[in-house]
Scaffold this motif. Sequence first.
Motif, PDB file in Angstrom:
ATOM      1  N   HIS A  83       0.785  -1.229   0.000  1.00 34.49           N
ATOM      2  CA  HIS A  83       0.000   0.000   0.000  1.00 34.49           C
ATOM      3  C   HIS A  83       0.823   1.289   0.000  1.00 34.49           C
ATOM      4  O   HIS A  83       0.265   2.367   0.185  1.00 34.49           O
ATOM      5  N   ILE A  84       2.137   1.212  -0.234  1.00 30.23           N
ATOM      6  CA  ILE A  84       2.965   2.414  -0.167  1.00 30.23           C
ATOM      7  C   ILE A  84       2.562   3.454  -1.213  1.00 30.23           C
ATOM      8  O   ILE A  84       2.509   4.641  -0.918  1.00 30.23           O
ATOM      9  N   ASP A  85       2.255   3.039  -2.424  1.00 26.15           N
ATOM     10  CA  ASP A  85       1.842   3.992  -3.465  1.00 26.15           C
ATOM     11  C   ASP A  85       0.556   4.704  -3.060  1.00 26.15           C
ATOM     12  O   ASP A  85       0.428   5.923  -3.226  1.00 26.15           O
ATOM     13  N   HIS A  86      -0.378   3.959  -2.517  1.00 25.72           N
ATOM     14  CA  HIS A  86      -1.652   4.535  -2.080  1.00 25.72           C
ATOM     15  C   HIS A  86      -1.428   5.523  -0.926  1.00 25.72           C
ATOM     16  O   HIS A  86      -2.002   6.610  -0.914  1.00 25.72           O
ATOM     17  N   ALA A  87      -0.575   5.167   0.017  1.00 24.35           N
ATOM     18  CA  ALA A  87      -0.293   6.048   1.157  1.00 24.35           C
ATOM     19  C   ALA A  87       0.339   7.356   0.699  1.00 24.35           C
ATOM     20  O   ALA A  87      -0.034   8.433   1.174  1.00 24.35           O
ATOM     21  N   LEU A  88       1.286   7.268  -0.236  1.00 22.39           N
ATOM     22  CA  LEU A  88       1.915   8.480  -0.772  1.00 22.39           C
ATOM     23  C   LEU A  88       0.892   9.350  -1.486  1.00 22.39           C
ATOM     24  O   LEU A  88       0.846  10.574  -1.281  1.00 22.39           O
ATOM     25  N   ASP A  89       0.063   8.738  -2.331  1.00 23.46           N
ATOM     26  CA  ASP A  89      -0.965   9.488  -3.061  1.00 23.46           C
ATOM     27  C   ASP A  89      -1.953  10.152  -2.114  1.00 23.46           C
ATOM     28  O   ASP A  89      -2.320  11.318  -2.306  1.00 23.46           O
ATOM     29  N   MET A  90      -2.393   9.432  -1.094  1.00 26.63           N
ATOM     30  CA  MET A  90      -3.373   9.977  -0.152  1.00 26.63           C
ATOM     31  C   MET A  90      -2.788  11.145   0.651  1.00 26.63           C
ATOM     32  O   MET A  90      -3.455  12.144   0.865  1.00 26.63           O
TER      33      MET A  90
ATOM     34  N   SER B 284       4.837  -4.185  16.274  1.00 27.43           N
ATOM     35  CA  SER B 284       3.585  -3.648  16.802  1.00 27.43           C
ATOM     36  C   SER B 284       2.907  -2.648  15.878  1.00 27.43           C
ATOM     37  O   SER B 284       1.811  -2.197  16.164  1.00 27.43           O
ATOM     38  N   THR B 285       3.539  -2.275  14.776  1.00 27.32           N
ATOM     39  CA  THR B 285       2.988  -1.248  13.901  1.00 27.32           C
ATOM     40  C   THR B 285       2.276  -1.884  12.713  1.00 27.32           C
ATOM     41  O   THR B 285       2.883  -2.623  11.949  1.00 27.32           O
ATOM     42  N   LYS B 286       0.997  -1.592  12.576  1.00 25.53           N
ATOM     43  CA  LYS B 286       0.191  -2.138  11.475  1.00 25.53           C
ATOM     44  C   LYS B 286       0.004  -1.096  10.375  1.00 25.53           C
ATOM     45  O   LYS B 286      -0.022   0.102  10.632  1.00 25.53           O
TER      46      LYS B 286
ATOM     47  N   GLU C  91      -4.076  -5.234   7.627  1.00 27.28           N
ATOM     48  CA  GLU C  91      -3.582  -5.780   8.890  1.00 27.28           C
ATOM     49  C   GLU C  91      -2.119  -6.237   8.836  1.00 27.28           C
ATOM     50  O   GLU C  91      -1.601  -6.778   9.802  1.00 27.28           O
ATOM     51  N   GLU C  92      -1.448  -6.011   7.710  1.00 22.07           N
ATOM     52  CA  GLU C  92      -0.041  -6.391   7.585  1.00 22.07           C
ATOM     53  C   GLU C  92       0.835  -5.468   8.439  1.00 22.07           C
ATOM     54  O   GLU C  92       0.443  -4.350   8.763  1.00 22.07           O
ATOM     55  N   CYS C  93       2.027  -5.931   8.772  1.00 18.02           N
ATOM     56  CA  CYS C  93       2.981  -5.086   9.490  1.00 18.02           C
ATOM     57  C   CYS C  93       3.439  -3.952   8.578  1.00 18.02           C
ATOM     58  O   CYS C  93       3.717  -4.174   7.401  1.00 18.02           O
TER      59      CYS C  93
END
Length: 54
Positions: A9-16, A37-39, A44-46
């Motif tokens: 989801h890195i591309d989506h996170a950057l775009d958002m 501990s970071t989701k 639900e992936e790390c």
Amino acid sequence: MKKYSCETHIDHALDMLVAETEEFPIMEKIFEEEKLSTKCSYCEECATYIVSSK
């Protein structure tokens, strides 16, 4: 603003982040000991990355 992201989801996170803040995003890799501990903000992936603005 800060979002956590897995590899998928890195591309989506950057775009958002750009869409919400209209600023250049800062992408940092999460250290191994913090991954336990970071989701991801989108599943639900790390999380592998922290995406933030200034």
